[in-house]
Motif scaffolding. Structure first.
Motif, PDB file in Angstrom:
ATOM      1  N   GLY A 139       0.806  -1.215   0.000  1.00  0.00           N
ATOM      2  CA  GLY A 139       0.000   0.000   0.000  1.00  0.00           C
ATOM      3  C   GLY A 139       0.840   1.265   0.000  1.00  0.00           C
ATOM      4  O   GLY A 139       0.426   2.287   0.537  1.00  0.00           O
ATOM      5  N   MET A 140       2.006   1.201  -0.596  1.00  0.00           N
ATOM      6  CA  MET A 140       2.929   2.337  -0.593  1.00  0.00           C
ATOM      7  C   MET A 140       3.308   2.720  -2.015  1.00  0.00           C
ATOM      8  O   MET A 140       2.980   2.020  -2.964  1.00  0.00           O
ATOM      9  CB  MET A 140       4.187   1.973   0.192  1.00  0.00           C
ATOM     10  N   ASP A 141       4.016   3.823  -2.105  1.00  0.00           N
ATOM     11  CA  ASP A 141       4.544   4.263  -3.389  1.00  0.00           C
ATOM     12  C   ASP A 141       6.022   4.605  -3.199  1.00  0.00           C
ATOM     13  O   ASP A 141       6.535   4.529  -2.081  1.00  0.00           O
ATOM     14  CB  ASP A 141       3.742   5.451  -3.935  1.00  0.00           C
ATOM     15  N   PRO A 142       6.724   4.982  -4.265  1.00  0.00           N
ATOM     16  CA  PRO A 142       8.163   5.251  -4.139  1.00  0.00           C
ATOM     17  C   PRO A 142       8.529   6.352  -3.144  1.00  0.00           C
ATOM     18  O   PRO A 142       9.673   6.420  -2.704  1.00  0.00           O
ATOM     19  CB  PRO A 142       8.572   5.639  -5.565  1.00  0.00           C
ATOM     20  N   SER A 143       7.596   7.193  -2.761  1.00  0.00           N
ATOM     21  CA  SER A 143       7.922   8.242  -1.788  1.00  0.00           C
ATOM     22  C   SER A 143       8.261   7.659  -0.416  1.00  0.00           C
ATOM     23  O   SER A 143       8.830   8.349   0.424  1.00  0.00           O
ATOM     24  CB  SER A 143       6.772   9.239  -1.664  1.00  0.00           C
ATOM     25  N   PHE A 144       7.921   6.401  -0.171  1.00  0.00           N
ATOM     26  CA  PHE A 144       8.234   5.754   1.099  1.00  0.00           C
ATOM     27  C   PHE A 144       9.672   5.237   1.147  1.00  0.00           C
ATOM     28  O   PHE A 144      10.142   4.825   2.195  1.00  0.00           O
ATOM     29  CB  PHE A 144       7.275   4.583   1.364  1.00  0.00           C
ATOM     30  N   LEU A 145      10.349   5.242   0.013  1.00  0.00           N
ATOM     31  CA  LEU A 145      11.720   4.741  -0.022  1.00  0.00           C
ATOM     32  C   LEU A 145      12.659   5.713   0.680  1.00  0.00           C
ATOM     33  O   LEU A 145      12.462   6.926   0.606  1.00  0.00           O
ATOM     34  CB  LEU A 145      12.176   4.551  -1.475  1.00  0.00           C
ATOM     35  N   PRO A 146      13.699   5.193   1.329  1.00  0.00           N
ATOM     36  CA  PRO A 146      14.710   6.092   1.896  1.00  0.00           C
ATOM     37  C   PRO A 146      15.320   6.934   0.772  1.00  0.00           C
ATOM     38  O   PRO A 146      15.283   6.541  -0.400  1.00  0.00           O
ATOM     39  CB  PRO A 146      15.750   5.137   2.488  1.00  0.00           C
ATOM     40  N   LEU A 147      15.879   8.058   1.120  1.00  0.00           N
ATOM     41  CA  LEU A 147      16.349   9.022   0.124  1.00  0.00           C
ATOM     42  C   LEU A 147      17.261   8.394  -0.928  1.00  0.00           C
ATOM     43  O   LEU A 147      17.016   8.512  -2.126  1.00  0.00           O
ATOM     44  CB  LEU A 147      17.067  10.184   0.819  1.00  0.00           C
ATOM     45  N   ARG A 148      18.296   7.730  -0.495  1.00  0.00           N
ATOM     46  CA  ARG A 148      19.264   7.170  -1.448  1.00  0.00           C
ATOM     47  C   ARG A 148      18.616   6.115  -2.345  1.00  0.00           C
ATOM     48  O   ARG A 148      18.836   6.083  -3.555  1.00  0.00           O
ATOM     49  CB  ARG A 148      20.439   6.581  -0.671  1.00  0.00           C
ATOM     50  N   THR A 149      17.795   5.265  -1.763  1.00  0.00           N
ATOM     51  CA  THR A 149      17.110   4.234  -2.540  1.00  0.00           C
ATOM     52  C   THR A 149      16.101   4.873  -3.483  1.00  0.00           C
ATOM     53  O   THR A 149      15.959   4.456  -4.635  1.00  0.00           O
ATOM     54  CB  THR A 149      16.406   3.237  -1.598  1.00  0.00           C
ATOM     55  N   GLY A 150      15.411   5.893  -3.008  1.00  0.00           N
ATOM     56  CA  GLY A 150      14.444   6.593  -3.853  1.00  0.00           C
ATOM     57  C   GLY A 150      15.107   7.251  -5.051  1.00  0.00           C
ATOM     58  O   GLY A 150      14.568   7.252  -6.162  1.00  0.00           O
ATOM     59  N   MET A 151      16.289   7.805  -4.823  1.00  0.00           N
ATOM     60  CA  MET A 151      17.019   8.418  -5.934  1.00  0.00           C
ATOM     61  C   MET A 151      17.460   7.356  -6.940  1.00  0.00           C
ATOM     62  O   MET A 151      17.367   7.564  -8.156  1.00  0.00           O
ATOM     63  CB  MET A 151      18.215   9.206  -5.399  1.00  0.00           C
ATOM     64  N   ALA A 152      17.925   6.224  -6.443  1.00  0.00           N
ATOM     65  CA  ALA A 152      18.324   5.133  -7.338  1.00  0.00           C
ATOM     66  C   ALA A 152      17.111   4.638  -8.127  1.00  0.00           C
ATOM     67  O   ALA A 152      17.202   4.382  -9.332  1.00  0.00           O
ATOM     68  CB  ALA A 152      18.951   3.989  -6.536  1.00  0.00           C
ATOM     69  N   PHE A 153      15.979   4.515  -7.450  1.00  0.00           N
ATOM     70  CA  PHE A 153      14.748   4.081  -8.117  1.00  0.00           C
ATOM     71  C   PHE A 153      14.382   5.056  -9.239  1.00  0.00           C
ATOM     72  O   PHE A 153      14.059   4.652 -10.357  1.00  0.00           O
ATOM     73  CB  PHE A 153      13.606   3.980  -7.102  1.00  0.00           C
ATOM     74  N   ALA A 154      14.435   6.352  -8.947  1.00  0.00           N
ATOM     75  CA  ALA A 154      14.082   7.358  -9.955  1.00  0.00           C
ATOM     76  C   ALA A 154      15.040   7.307 -11.146  1.00  0.00           C
ATOM     77  O   ALA A 154      14.618   7.390 -12.302  1.00  0.00           O
ATOM     78  CB  ALA A 154      14.082   8.748  -9.325  1.00  0.00           C
ATOM     79  N   TRP A 155      16.326   7.154 -10.868  1.00  0.00           N
ATOM     80  CA  TRP A 155      17.312   7.037 -11.943  1.00  0.00           C
ATOM     81  C   TRP A 155      17.016   5.820 -12.809  1.00  0.00           C
ATOM     82  O   TRP A 155      17.009   5.900 -14.044  1.00  0.00           O
ATOM     83  CB  TRP A 155      18.719   6.888 -11.355  1.00  0.00           C
ATOM     84  N   LEU A 156      16.802   4.686 -12.170  1.00  0.00           N
ATOM     85  CA  LEU A 156      16.540   3.458 -12.935  1.00  0.00           C
ATOM     86  C   LEU A 156      15.252   3.583 -13.736  1.00  0.00           C
ATOM     87  O   LEU A 156      15.186   3.128 -14.883  1.00  0.00           O
ATOM     88  CB  LEU A 156      16.480   2.249 -12.000  1.00  0.00           C
ATOM     89  N   ASP A 157      14.251   4.194 -13.155  1.00  0.00           N
ATOM     90  CA  ASP A 157      12.987   4.397 -13.861  1.00  0.00           C
ATOM     91  C   ASP A 157      13.217   5.251 -15.110  1.00  0.00           C
ATOM     92  O   ASP A 157      12.700   4.959 -16.188  1.00  0.00           O
ATOM     93  CB  ASP A 157      11.977   5.062 -12.923  1.00  0.00           C
ATOM     94  N   TRP A 158      14.007   6.282 -14.976  1.00  0.00           N
ATOM     95  CA  TRP A 158      14.297   7.160 -16.115  1.00  0.00           C
ATOM     96  C   TRP A 158      15.148   6.431 -17.156  1.00  0.00           C
ATOM     97  O   TRP A 158      14.874   6.492 -18.352  1.00  0.00           O
ATOM     98  CB  TRP A 158      15.013   8.424 -15.623  1.00  0.00           C
ATOM     99  N   LEU A 159      16.183   5.725 -16.692  1.00  0.00           N
ATOM    100  CA  LEU A 159      17.081   5.036 -17.621  1.00  0.00           C
ATOM    101  C   LEU A 159      16.397   3.875 -18.344  1.00  0.00           C
ATOM    102  O   LEU A 159      16.808   3.497 -19.444  1.00  0.00           O
ATOM    103  CB  LEU A 159      18.319   4.527 -16.877  1.00  0.00           C
TER     104      LEU A 159
END
Length: 169
Positions: A139-159
């Motif tokens: 029941g969560m979204d990427p905003s629940f990820l810790p900062l570093r993991t969230g940034m990696a997730f966003a990068w991978l999503d973009w790439l």
């Protein structure tokens, strides 16, 4: 020039913070005694100073006036303690940051990368998809990820999107 009283502004700030958090009813008498004790010390000191309390520098005078108001209003100045807000759960996505770092390092080196750009895109898309599904199950979204993991997730999503990896390479 006014006389400076060290700690008066700090005491007023501590008083404000305590009032904002809420002072439990069992501690209110001690709290008011503390405030009145500070005021008594200031007033005693200022009796011997030209201009008295009104001669204090502006920050000290404002702190004194605030503490005086708290002492005058007594228990009506107190709010009930508020419960702490809900904490956000900690989400771990093992290997996501490491995967991104390895991929970027491999693609950024001269020579041939270990995998083709298309293979990296596929792997990045798979990691993003698995992470997103795991979050949705909770029941969560990427905003629940810790900062570093969230940034990696966003990068991978973009790439993982068409032509983005080529732009990076």
């Amino acid at each position: 020039m006014g006389v400076r009283i060290r700690g008066l502004v700090k005491a007023a700030r501590a008083c404000r913070e305590s009032l904002a958090r809420g002072v439990p009813s069992g501690e209110r008498a001690d709290f008011l005694a503390w405030v009145r004790g500070i005021l008594g010390q200031v007033e005693e000191f200022c009796r011997e100073v030209p201009g008295g309390v009104e001669g204090l520098p502006r920050p000290s005078l404002e702190a004194y006036r605030f503490l005086s108001k708290v002492a005058r209003e007594g228990t009506s100045a107190f709010a009930e303690p508020r419960p702490a807000g809900p904490s956000r759960p900690k989400i771990r996505v093992p290997g996501l940051v490491a995967f991104l770092e390895e991929m970027l390092l491999d693609l950024g080196t001269q020579g041939e990368p270990s995998f083709s750009v298309e293979e990296y895109r596929r792997r990045a898309a798979k990691r993003v998809e698995c992470t997103r599904k795991g979050l949705l199950r909770k029941g969560m979204d990427p905003s629940f990820l810790p900062l570093r993991t969230g940034m990696a997730f966003a990068w991978l999503d973009w790439l993982a999107r068409e032509d983005h990896l080529e732009v990076y390479r």
